[in-house]
Design a protein around this motif. Structure first.
Motif, PDB file in Angstrom:
ATOM      1  N   GLY A 104      87.505   8.925  57.299  1.00 41.57           N
ATOM      2  CA  GLY A 104      88.564   9.911  56.869  1.00 41.57           C
ATOM      3  C   GLY A 104      87.700  10.807  55.475  1.00 41.57           C
ATOM      4  N   LEU A 105      86.723  11.105  55.186  1.00 41.70           N
ATOM      5  CA  LEU A 105      85.940  12.106  54.294  1.00 41.70           C
ATOM      6  C   LEU A 105      86.911  13.143  54.235  1.00 41.70           C
ATOM      7  CD1 LEU A 105      84.248  10.933  52.221  1.00 41.70           C
ATOM      8  CD2 LEU A 105      81.975  11.552  53.357  1.00 41.70           C
ATOM      9  N   PRO A 106      87.081  13.982  53.311  1.00 43.26           N
ATOM     10  CA  PRO A 106      87.224  15.865  53.704  1.00 43.26           C
ATOM     11  C   PRO A 106      86.127  16.299  53.916  1.00 43.26           C
ATOM     12  CG  PRO A 106      87.992  14.486  51.808  1.00 43.26           C
ATOM     13  CD  PRO A 106      87.378  13.242  52.704  1.00 43.26           C
ATOM     14  N   PRO A 107      86.188  16.942  54.582  1.00 44.13           N
ATOM     15  CA  PRO A 107      85.385  18.290  55.220  1.00 44.13           C
ATOM     16  C   PRO A 107      84.143  18.956  53.257  1.00 44.13           C
ATOM     17  CG  PRO A 107      86.625  18.978  56.431  1.00 44.13           C
ATOM     18  CD  PRO A 107      87.411  18.081  55.201  1.00 44.13           C
ATOM     19  N   ARG A 108      84.918  19.334  52.561  1.00 42.53           N
ATOM     20  CA  ARG A 108      84.216  19.651  51.178  1.00 42.53           C
ATOM     21  C   ARG A 108      83.096  18.773  51.310  1.00 42.53           C
ATOM     22  NH1 ARG A 108      89.503  21.149  50.933  1.00 42.53           N
ATOM     23  NH2 ARG A 108      89.828  19.433  49.208  1.00 42.53           N
ATOM     24  N   ILE A 109      83.792  17.421  50.978  1.00 46.39           N
ATOM     25  CA  ILE A 109      82.652  16.131  50.185  1.00 46.39           C
ATOM     26  C   ILE A 109      82.182  15.660  51.395  1.00 46.39           C
ATOM     27  CG2 ILE A 109      83.632  14.111  49.527  1.00 46.39           C
ATOM     28  CD1 ILE A 109      85.792  14.612  48.288  1.00 46.39           C
ATOM     29  N   LYS A 110      81.845  15.965  52.603  1.00 51.11           N
ATOM     30  CA  LYS A 110      80.883  15.070  53.624  1.00 51.11           C
ATOM     31  C   LYS A 110      79.860  16.105  53.921  1.00 51.11           C
ATOM     32  CE  LYS A 110      80.066  13.583  58.121  1.00 51.11           C
ATOM     33  NZ  LYS A 110      79.106  14.802  58.370  1.00 51.11           N
ATOM     34  N   GLU A 111      80.012  18.242  53.578  1.00 50.47           N
ATOM     35  CA  GLU A 111      79.129  18.495  52.947  1.00 50.47           C
ATOM     36  C   GLU A 111      78.222  18.071  52.257  1.00 50.47           C
ATOM     37  OE1 GLU A 111      79.307  22.882  52.370  1.00 50.47           O
ATOM     38  OE2 GLU A 111      80.231  22.262  51.350  1.00 50.47           O
ATOM     39  N   VAL A 112      79.213  17.294  50.553  1.00 52.99           N
ATOM     40  CA  VAL A 112      78.456  17.118  49.569  1.00 52.99           C
ATOM     41  C   VAL A 112      77.511  15.711  50.234  1.00 52.99           C
ATOM     42  CG1 VAL A 112      77.804  15.768  47.051  1.00 52.99           C
ATOM     43  CG2 VAL A 112      80.004  17.508  47.753  1.00 52.99           C
ATOM     44  N   PHE A 113      77.842  15.063  51.183  1.00 49.76           N
ATOM     45  CA  PHE A 113      77.234  13.227  51.126  1.00 49.76           C
ATOM     46  C   PHE A 113      75.987  13.867  52.792  1.00 49.76           C
ATOM     47  CE2 PHE A 113      79.627   9.509  51.766  1.00 49.76           C
ATOM     48  CZ  PHE A 113      80.048   9.764  50.561  1.00 49.76           C
ATOM     49  N   ASP A 114      76.284  15.289  53.343  1.00 52.17           N
ATOM     50  CA  ASP A 114      74.943  15.970  53.673  1.00 52.17           C
ATOM     51  C   ASP A 114      74.237  16.531  53.381  1.00 52.17           C
ATOM     52  OD1 ASP A 114      76.364  14.921  56.529  1.00 52.17           O
ATOM     53  OD2 ASP A 114      76.983  17.276  56.640  1.00 52.17           O
ATOM     54  N   LEU A 115      74.359  17.141  52.108  1.00 51.29           N
ATOM     55  CA  LEU A 115      73.191  17.882  51.330  1.00 51.29           C
ATOM     56  C   LEU A 115      72.546  16.892  50.068  1.00 51.29           C
ATOM     57  CD1 LEU A 115      73.117  20.612  50.435  1.00 51.29           C
ATOM     58  CD2 LEU A 115      74.009  20.426  48.219  1.00 51.29           C
ATOM     59  N   THR A 116      72.903  15.674  49.938  1.00 52.62           N
ATOM     60  CA  THR A 116      72.141  14.223  49.709  1.00 52.62           C
ATOM     61  C   THR A 116      71.431  13.587  50.503  1.00 52.62           C
ATOM     62  OG1 THR A 116      74.878  12.921  49.477  1.00 52.62           O
ATOM     63  CG2 THR A 116      74.239  14.694  47.353  1.00 52.62           C
ATOM     64  N   GLY A 117      71.904  13.356  51.434  1.00 53.65           N
ATOM     65  CA  GLY A 117      71.460  12.474  52.385  1.00 53.65           C
ATOM     66  C   GLY A 117      72.276  11.462  53.027  1.00 53.65           C
ATOM     67  N   PHE A 118      73.200  11.023  52.068  1.00 52.23           N
ATOM     68  CA  PHE A 118      74.299   9.982  52.272  1.00 52.23           C
ATOM     69  C   PHE A 118      74.806   9.710  53.700  1.00 52.23           C
ATOM     70  CE2 PHE A 118      75.889   8.376  47.768  1.00 52.23           C
ATOM     71  CZ  PHE A 118      75.015   9.211  47.458  1.00 52.23           C
ATOM     72  N   THR A 119      74.610  10.960  54.039  1.00 52.71           N
ATOM     73  CA  THR A 119      75.530  10.732  55.199  1.00 52.71           C
ATOM     74  C   THR A 119      75.053  10.000  56.118  1.00 52.71           C
ATOM     75  OG1 THR A 119      75.919  12.602  55.486  1.00 52.71           O
ATOM     76  CG2 THR A 119      76.754  12.812  57.746  1.00 52.71           C
ATOM     77  N   SER A 120      73.439   9.479  56.431  1.00 53.26           N
ATOM     78  CA  SER A 120      72.392   8.382  57.127  1.00 53.26           C
ATOM     79  C   SER A 120      73.159   7.192  56.072  1.00 53.26           C
ATOM     80  CB  SER A 120      70.875   9.637  57.363  1.00 53.26           C
ATOM     81  OG  SER A 120      70.605   9.458  55.901  1.00 53.26           O
ATOM     82  N   LEU A 121      72.805   7.070  55.118  1.00 55.10           N
ATOM     83  CA  LEU A 121      73.225   5.926  53.860  1.00 55.10           C
ATOM     84  C   LEU A 121      74.215   5.303  54.734  1.00 55.10           C
ATOM     85  CD1 LEU A 121      71.929   6.829  51.499  1.00 55.10           C
ATOM     86  CD2 LEU A 121      70.344   5.920  53.384  1.00 55.10           C
ATOM     87  N   PHE A 122      75.303   5.828  54.875  1.00 53.32           N
ATOM     88  CA  PHE A 122      76.684   4.916  55.272  1.00 53.32           C
ATOM     89  C   PHE A 122      77.055   5.209  56.737  1.00 53.32           C
ATOM     90  CE2 PHE A 122      76.923   6.048  50.802  1.00 53.32           C
ATOM     91  CZ  PHE A 122      77.099   4.468  50.041  1.00 53.32           C
ATOM     92  N   GLU A 123      77.752   4.335  57.078  1.00 51.95           N
ATOM     93  CA  GLU A 123      78.895   4.364  58.245  1.00 51.95           C
ATOM     94  C   GLU A 123      80.003   5.152  58.188  1.00 51.95           C
ATOM     95  OE1 GLU A 123      79.095   1.157  60.622  1.00 51.95           O
ATOM     96  OE2 GLU A 123      77.398   0.124  59.808  1.00 51.95           O
ATOM     97  N   LEU A 124      80.026   6.175  58.190  1.00 50.53           N
ATOM     98  CA  LEU A 124      81.274   6.746  58.147  1.00 50.53           C
ATOM     99  C   LEU A 124      82.369   6.968  59.530  1.00 50.53           C
ATOM    100  CD1 LEU A 124      79.558  10.595  57.466  1.00 50.53           C
ATOM    101  CD2 LEU A 124      80.128   7.963  55.701  1.00 50.53           C
ATOM    102  N   TYR A 125      83.682   6.858  59.022  1.00 54.33           N
ATOM    103  CA  TYR A 125      84.723   6.690  60.381  1.00 54.33           C
ATOM    104  C   TYR A 125      85.434   7.703  59.808  1.00 54.33           C
ATOM    105  CZ  TYR A 125      82.609   2.225  61.063  1.00 54.33           C
ATOM    106  OH  TYR A 125      81.778   1.503  61.472  1.00 54.33           O
ATOM    107  N   ASN A 126      86.626   8.093  61.290  1.00 57.71           N
ATOM    108  CA  ASN A 126      87.756   8.937  61.131  1.00 57.71           C
ATOM    109  C   ASN A 126      88.571   8.623  60.136  1.00 57.71           C
ATOM    110  OD1 ASN A 126      86.033  10.986  62.139  1.00 57.71           O
ATOM    111  ND2 ASN A 126      87.378  10.165  64.297  1.00 57.71           N
ATOM    112  N   ASP A 127      88.771   7.387  60.082  1.00 54.75           N
ATOM    113  CA  ASP A 127      90.476   6.408  60.196  1.00 54.75           C
ATOM    114  C   ASP A 127      90.262   5.776  58.927  1.00 54.75           C
ATOM    115  OD1 ASP A 127      91.159   4.739  61.957  1.00 54.75           O
ATOM    116  OD2 ASP A 127      91.794   6.944  63.078  1.00 54.75           O
TER     117      ASP A 127
END
Lengths: 140, 116
Positions: B85-108
């Motif tokens: 449930g990562l909010p979009p604004r924080i997802k953007e920070v995850f994208d910027l730092t490369g965190f998106t590919s490091l963690f398994e992200l789920y909608n809920d």
């Protein structure tokens, strides 16, 4: 906007964050831009507190100013710690490298400098001035 | 920052609300470390009420992920920190730092808890 003066202490981060969010709202920034600005100011403020003050046993204040112009919102942090230009910190190493091999020490500064439209630093009158600028969206 | 903890059979869910900054990141670290100390390494961080996270908080996530993944039952099964449930604004920070590919992200959180 009014000028905010807070002690260089981690407990001040909340007040500074609220001040930046209020300035961003008055300037009409969208939520994403407001978030990036808040994050940038917070990261630099954290460095000012930790490295400029706590680690060297210095107490002092940080002055926060906001200026809304026709096309820009500028936030300025002023402090009297030793001179420190965040731009001289190296960017974090390749973000695609495995975590275990990475040095993420520069992550905060990286987020700060990437998140705003323009960042500037100057040292004048024995004062650090960290300057963050965001473009304002065109008003309908 | 406020953290609600729910324990399931296999998984622990920490719902984080509010701000994780330099002042509060240590509290998040303590809550995660307490689970590790109990031998609980399958953790979901529910982030739908997370308003804000800065680099000290991101550092806590990275270190926790590393420790969790060191715990293995088999080659295919072990610990992890998964994010829901990562909010979009924080997802953007995850994208910027490369965190998106490091963690398994789920909608809920239901999806994330069920993924273990």
């Amino acid at each position: 906007m009014h000028v905010l003066t807070v002690p260089a202490d981690l407990d001040s981060l909340d007040a500074v964050g609220k001040y930046v969010v209020e300035a961003a709202s008055q300037a009409g920034l969208d939520r994403k831009a407001a978030y990036r600005l808040r994050l940038a100011v917070d990261e630099i403020m954290t460095n000012i507190i930790n490295y400029g003050h706590t680690e060297v046993g210095l107490t002092g204040d940080v002055i926060v100013r906001a200026a809304i112009e026709a096309d820009t919102l500028t936030i300025i942090l002023e402090d009297r710690a030793r001179p420190f230009d965040p731009r001289e910190r190296p960017e974090p190493e390749d973000l695609d490298r495995p975590l275990e091999e990475r040095n993420i020490g520069g992550l905060g500064v990286y987020l700060a400098l990437k998140g705003v439209d323009h960042f500037n630093y100057e040292y004048v009158d024995q004062m650090n001035r960290n300057i963050f600028v965001m473009y304002r969206p065109l008003q309908a | 920052m406020n953290i609600d903890h729910r324990r399931f059979n296999r998984v622990d869910l920490l719902e984080i609300a509010g701000r994780v900054d330099a002042a509060t990141a240590v509290q998040l670290k303590q809550r995660i470390d307490a689970l590790f100390d109990e031998g609980r390494y399958r953790i979901v961080l529910g982030c739908s009420k997370l308003e804000y996270i800065s680099s000290p908080g991101l550092r806590v996530l990275i270190e926790a992920r590393k420790r969790a993944r060191e715990w293995k039952i088999t080659d295919l099964e072990g610990g992890d920190i998964r994010i829901a449930g990562l909010p979009p604004r924080i997802k953007e920070v995850f994208d910027l730092t490369g965190f998106t590919s490091l963690f398994e992200l789920y909608n809920d959180t239901i999806e994330a808890v069920g993924s273990f």
